[in-house]
Write an enzyme that holds these catalytic residues in place. Structure first.
Site, short mmCIF file in Angstrom:
data_model
loop_
_atom_site.label_atom_id
_atom_site.label_comp_id
_atom_site.label_asym_id
_atom_site.label_seq_id
_atom_site.Cartn_x
_atom_site.Cartn_y
_atom_site.Cartn_z
N VAL A 214 0.83 -1.21 0.00
CA VAL A 214 0.00 0.00 0.00
C VAL A 214 0.87 1.26 0.00
CG1 VAL A 214 -1.67 1.36 1.31
CG2 VAL A 214 -1.99 -1.10 1.07
N TYR B 87 12.24 9.17 11.11
CA TYR B 87 11.15 10.05 11.57
C TYR B 87 11.56 11.52 11.61
CZ TYR B 87 8.15 6.12 12.79
OH TYR B 87 7.35 5.01 12.73
N GLN C 288 -3.17 -7.95 6.13
CA GLN C 288 -4.41 -8.68 6.40
C GLN C 288 -4.31 -10.08 5.80
OE1 GLN C 288 -7.88 -6.74 4.89
NE2 GLN C 288 -9.27 -7.83 6.23
N ARG D 152 -11.14 -6.83 9.25
CA ARG D 152 -10.30 -5.68 9.57
C ARG D 152 -10.19 -5.49 11.09
NH1 ARG D 152 -13.03 -4.17 4.85
NH2 ARG D 152 -11.68 -3.46 3.17
N VAL E 234 -4.01 5.05 6.77
CA VAL E 234 -4.53 4.11 5.77
C VAL E 234 -4.57 2.68 6.32
CG1 VAL E 234 -4.30 3.31 3.39
CG2 VAL E 234 -3.49 5.59 4.00
N THR E 235 -3.73 2.40 7.30
CA THR E 235 -3.63 1.05 7.86
C THR E 235 -4.96 0.57 8.43
OG1 THR E 235 -1.37 1.62 8.52
CG2 THR E 235 -2.29 -0.41 9.42
N ALA F 212 -16.38 4.64 -3.84
CA ALA F 212 -16.00 4.54 -5.25
C ALA F 212 -16.41 3.19 -5.84
CB ALA F 212 -14.50 4.76 -5.41
N HIS G 282 -24.04 9.48 -7.55
CA HIS G 282 -23.79 10.09 -6.25
C HIS G 282 -24.45 9.26 -5.16
CE1 HIS G 282 -22.06 13.63 -8.18
NE2 HIS G 282 -23.06 13.55 -9.03
N HIS H 77 -15.13 1.24 7.81
CA HIS H 77 -14.55 0.73 6.56
C HIS H 77 -14.40 -0.78 6.74
CE1 HIS H 77 -12.09 -0.02 3.12
NE2 HIS H 77 -11.00 -0.26 3.83
#
Length: 319
Positions: A11, A62, A79, A85, A115-116, A147, A165, A172
Site C-alpha cells: 500500500v 522520523y 491482512q 479488519r 490508511v492502515t 467509489a 452520487h 470501513h
C-alpha cells in the site's frame, strides 16, 4: 508539497508511485522499519522522475518528517485471507501509537492520513496518542468503498461513475452503510432512476452493497492484498488538499457528537481542503440507515474498548 510516507509495504509503495504520477510532491520521504526496502523504493521512484515532474525522493527516519505538509501512515501487519479488519486491531494498535508519537514530535502541524486497517480504530488511537488537531488527523475511511459502489451502479446502469452520487458511511469494513436514501444519478433520485431504466430493483442494489463490502476479501483471496485502488484513493485525497478543492469525501474523522455517535473516528461526508477537514456534513438518514450507522459505531467502540482493556492489563502486569 512535502509528503512523508510511513510504511512501505504494497500500500505504501503503491501510494508513493501514485503520488509521483500525480506530480504533487516536490519532496517525498519514505520511512520503513526495513530501511533497505525504503531505499529500494526511493531509487526505483527516482529512476522514474525523468518521465514525471521532478521530485526529491529519499529514504529517511522520523526526524526527516520535519516540515512535511502531509504524512501518510500505511505501516502495519498485512491482512490475512478471511481475516476481518477488526481482527487486525490488536496487531496494529501498538505500532500505530509508536508512529503517532514520532509524527507528533517531528511534524506536529502536518495533515495525517491513516490508511492502515482497521483504519477507523487505528485513526482513533493515532489521534489520541498524538494529541494533534482532529481536523488534521483522519483515515482514508470509506472513500474507496464509496467509489466501488458507485462503479458497480454505473456499470450496471450505463453511466459514468462520476455521475453516480451515493455515499458509504460507517466502518470501513463489514458494518459499513450505503446511504440509498440520498443516492442520485444525474440529479435524479436512484429509486426514480430504477423505475425509468428498469434494470435493477432493491435486491440488485443490496447485491451491489454486499459486493462492495466483500470486494477487499475477494481481492485478498486472489492476490494476497489490495493496494492499487487504495493508493489511487489516497492520491485523490491528497489532491483535494493540494488544490484546496474542498471536495466532499467520506473520511474517517473524529466525531464529538454526530447523530448520537460520540468520541469515535468513523466515516461520514466531510469537506476537505488545504487546512484539513473543514466541515462535517450531517446526512438526513432514514430510520434504517441511522440504526445501521449507530450499530457500526457501536462495533468500533467495542473494539476500541477491548484493545484499551488489553493494553491496561499488559501495563498492570508489566507485560
Amino acid at each position: 508539497m512535502k509528503i512523508g510516507i510511513v510504511g512501505l509495504g504494497r500500500v505504501g509503495s503503491s501510494t508513493a508511485f501514485a503520488l509521483l504520477m500525480k506530480g504533487f510532491a516536490r519532496e517525498m520521504v519514505l520511512i520503513d522499519v526495513d530501511k533497505k526496502r525504503a531505499e529500494g523504493d526511493a531509487l526505483d521512484l527516482i529512476h522514474g522522475t525523468p518521465f514525471t515532474r521532478r521530485a526529491n525522493i529519499y529514504a529517511g527516519d522520523y526526524a526527516d518528517l520535519k516540515g512535511s505538509d502531509v504524512v501518510i501512515v500505511a505501516a502495519g501487519v498485512p491482512q490475512k485471507p478471511g481475516e476481518t479488519r477488526l481482527q487486525l486491531l490488536g496487531r496494529n494498535a501498538r505500532v500505530m501509537k509508536e508512529i503517532a508519537r514520532n509524527v507528533s514530535k517531528y511534524a506536529p502541524d502536518s495533515i495525517v492520513i491513516v490508511v492502515t486497517n482497521p483504519v477507523d480504530v487505528l485513526t482513533y488511537f493515532f489521534l489520541k496518542e498524538s494529541g494533534m488537531d482532529p481536523r488534521k488527523v483522519f483515515g482514508s475511511g470509506t472513500v474507496l468503498d464509496t467509489a466501488r459502489l458507485r462503479t458497480l451502479i454505473a456499470q450496471h446502469c450505463g453511466f459514468s461513475p462520476r455521475s453516480v452520487h451515493v455515499y458509504v458511511i460507517g466502518e470501513h469494513g463489514d458494518s459499513e452503510v450505503p446511504v440509498w436514501s440520498g443516492a442520485m444519478i444525474g440529479g435524479i433520485p436512484l429509486q426514480n432512476m430504477c423505475q425509468i431504466c428498469q434494470k435493477c430493483d432493491s435486491k440488485i442494489l443490496e447485491n451491489f452493497a454486499e459486493k462492495t463490502k466483500r470486494a477487499a476479501y475477494e481481492i485478498i483471496e486472489r492476490k494476497g492484498a489490495t493496494h492499487y485502488a487504495i493508493a489511487l484513493a489516497v492520491a485523490d485525497i491528497v489532491e483535494s488538499i493540494f488544490f484546496d478543492e474542498k471536495r466532499v469525501l467520506t473520511l474517517s474523522v473524529y466525531l464529538e457528537d454526530y447523530l448520537g455517535v460520540k468520541d469515535l473516528c468513523i466515516s461520514v461526508p466531510v469537506t476537505l481542503g488545504k487546512h484539513g477537514v473543514e466541515r462535517i456534513l450531517k446526512l438526513n438518514l432514514n430510520e434504517e440507515e441511522l440504526e445501521a450507522f449507530r450499530k457500526s459505531a457501536s462495533i468500533l467502540k467495542n473494539a476500541i474498548n477491548e484493545i484499551t482493556a488489553e493494553e491496561n492489563k499488559h501495563q498492570n502486569t508489566g507485560g
